[in-house]
Write a protein that holds these residues in place. Structure first.
Motif, short mmCIF file in Angstrom:
data_model
loop_
_atom_site.label_atom_id
_atom_site.label_comp_id
_atom_site.label_asym_id
_atom_site.label_seq_id
_atom_site.Cartn_x
_atom_site.Cartn_y
_atom_site.Cartn_z
N LEU A 1 0.82 -1.21 0.00
CA LEU A 1 0.00 0.00 0.00
C LEU A 1 0.86 1.26 0.00
O LEU A 1 1.92 1.28 0.61
CB LEU A 1 -0.88 0.05 1.26
N VAL A 2 0.38 2.29 -0.68
CA VAL A 2 0.90 3.64 -0.52
C VAL A 2 -0.22 4.44 0.14
O VAL A 2 -1.35 4.42 -0.35
CB VAL A 2 1.26 4.29 -1.87
N VAL A 3 0.09 5.09 1.25
CA VAL A 3 -0.92 5.93 1.90
C VAL A 3 -0.36 7.34 2.11
O VAL A 3 0.86 7.53 2.19
CB VAL A 3 -1.39 5.36 3.27
N ALA A 4 -1.27 8.30 2.18
CA ALA A 4 -0.90 9.69 2.45
C ALA A 4 -1.39 10.07 3.83
O ALA A 4 -2.50 9.72 4.22
CB ALA A 4 -1.52 10.61 1.40
N ALA A 5 -0.54 10.77 4.59
CA ALA A 5 -0.93 11.25 5.92
C ALA A 5 -0.33 12.64 6.12
O ALA A 5 0.80 12.90 5.68
CB ALA A 5 -0.43 10.30 7.00
N ALA A 6 -1.12 13.50 6.78
CA ALA A 6 -0.64 14.86 6.99
C ALA A 6 0.51 14.88 7.99
O ALA A 6 1.48 15.62 7.83
CB ALA A 6 -1.79 15.75 7.49
N GLY A 7 0.44 14.05 9.02
CA GLY A 7 1.50 14.03 10.03
C GLY A 7 2.35 12.79 9.92
O GLY A 7 2.46 12.18 8.85
#
Lengths: 317, 317
Positions: free
Chosen positions: A263-269
């Motif tokens: 998986l590739v995920v995006a997170a702000a922190g």
């Protein structure tokens, strides 16, 4: 139409088509549920959305018969489809499996069914529907159904997000290269190709801790980041030196390797990579950052920009 | 990966596989919804069950290329799959369509997509997922999703039930016989073969008025009654003289004709056939009765018992 034989798992009429379905159902045992009517009847938890996707694996296109056992072919097809539920952070509700079986595959139906059953039960997904037809090439089309209170979409990457990758890339491409060259693949590489793991539990862990967008790596890291970038309208900068990879694989080959189902995920922190690795036994790595501005993927290696490798495209051959 | 072109319905990367998906999505227009992520996200009304089924149509097995237009092939595949929702008396929620497209079919993709879209929208089912792959034979695997508060199952036929049939049988078998013999089929027969109507609204009407078991006629009336009888553990007596049929078809041929997609339902009392025909423009006919005792189907004609015709079995050829 005769009385169904003693121990017949479901009451179907006579005929070779029904015999094939029956043989698979016997093999699936308790891994299959609620078959035998025109359709499956399932319950979606109150407040949850239904998540649904379909994926096909076709002999001669997605795999060559001599590369895999029937069991591995069944496993891979269903695991790959289940990965789409992971990409949305959904809980599996069930899978429906439509199989086209040429006559010469008929005697391997049992092993094929076993692989299908293994992949489904490994992700906690009962087999709730099936279909068999005759045909010239083996193909398995898997529909996956899942449920989620909130899903991880492709279009939610924002300026400044950290881009995280689960696991290590490059195994499938390296194994395929060996197989296509008529060589025996490295065992580590082959295992990554034949036994992909849909990151179902990992996805929910990540969603619960702040990941807000995701995709699974099926077309290759660079290509799938391209889908994320296009859907979200952002640029994604990736440092290939940071991309974890299996042994003996170059960074660019790892970025082009498809059928990874990481998986590739995006997170702000920041996400707790140490806790993630302790829980799941695989790394969680920041590989880059999202930026407003030009939409697309910018890869660099050793501080210099490198061209994007081509993605895996089933229809381009 | 380039910025998606102006007017691109969904933001996908580049490549022939995505071009094929894009072309279909453009053709589907508002008939497709929520595509472009790893999976569709759908809502099941509170209190309802989810109903799901999968069905495949394979070139050379379920149809010959020269018999139908691409549009008819697409329509038939999706209509046949939707009939499984009718057999459960479910409301359509959406369909997912996995297409294997050989290179020589690529230029007919648009017409194929149009037929798929027609069948979906005729039943009020948005297209919520899709998949395209290259392959040697055209095949369309359709997953149908529906919702229902209570479903009509195969295993609920009881001693004394009246068995009702919607519509008139025999058209598909007569048309196929002509086509296989190299002849032009009768237009009435051909229309029944190429434009089957999933009895979605009819099924809900019947369920609301007391029908408590159902199956759709896909394998042939006698064979499908056999499935009902086996699942319910009853005998079903049918008077073939009562079975409505299209012109120029014998009663036994009508009972063997598959791909009809009419419904057989069981009801303890009488259903209002006059009101049914007024509402839907097709007959609703009592064709027989269920009996406790020996499980199976007993056909009679002119007061004498006749042998059951063989059912349509995809794998027996």
């Amino acid at each position: 139409v005769k009385r169904p034989p003693e121990g017949d798992p479901i009451a179907l009429g006579a005929g070779a088509e029904f015999d094939a379905i029956r043989a698979m159902i016997v093999r699936w045992g308790t891994r299959a549920r609620g078959l035998g009517d025109d359709a499956a009847v399932l319950q979606v938890p109150r407040g949850d959305s239904l998540v649904a996707s379909v994926d096909s694996a076709v002999e001669g296109r997605h795999f060559q018969r001599e590369w895999f056992s029937a069991r591995e072919i069944g496993y891979r097809a269903v695991a790959a489809a289940l990965s789409d539920l992971a990409a949305m952070a959904a809980r599996p509700l069930g899978v429906l499996v439509a199989v086209t079986i040429p006559a010469e595959w008929r005697q391997e139906l049992d092993e094929l069914a076993e692989g299908i059953g293994e992949a489904a039960s490994a992700s906690g997904a009962p087999i709730v529907g099936g279909n068999t037809t005759d045909g010239d090439a083996l193909s398995i089309t898997t529909t996956v159904l899942g449920t989620a209170f909130s899903v991880l979409r492709r279009d939610a990457v924002r300026d400044g997000d950290n881009m995280y990758l689960t696991g290590r890339l490059g195994g499938p491409a390296a194994a395929l290269r060996a197989l296509r060259g008529g060589k025996k693949p490295d065992l580590e590489h082959r295992d990554r190709l034949v036994h992909p793991t849909p990151r179902i539990r990992e996805a929910r862990w990540l969603a619960e801790r702040g990941a807000h967008a995701a995709i699974d790596v099926s077309d290759g890291l660079a290509a799938d980041l391209g889908h994320l970038a296009a859907a979200s309208g952002v640029g994604i900068e990736v440092d290939l030196d940071c991309v974890p990879r299996v042994s003996s694989v170059s960074a660019l080959d790892a970025a082009a390797s498809g059928e990874e189902y990481e998986l590739v995920v995006a997170a702000a922190g920041a996400l707790d990579a140490v806790e993630f690795e302790r829980t799941f036994g695989i790394p969680l790595t920041v590989i880059g950052r999202a930026r407003a501005g030009e939409v697309g993927v910018m890869l660099s290696q050793g501080g210099a920009r490198v061209a994007n490798p081509p993605g895996y495209d089933h229809l381009s051959r």
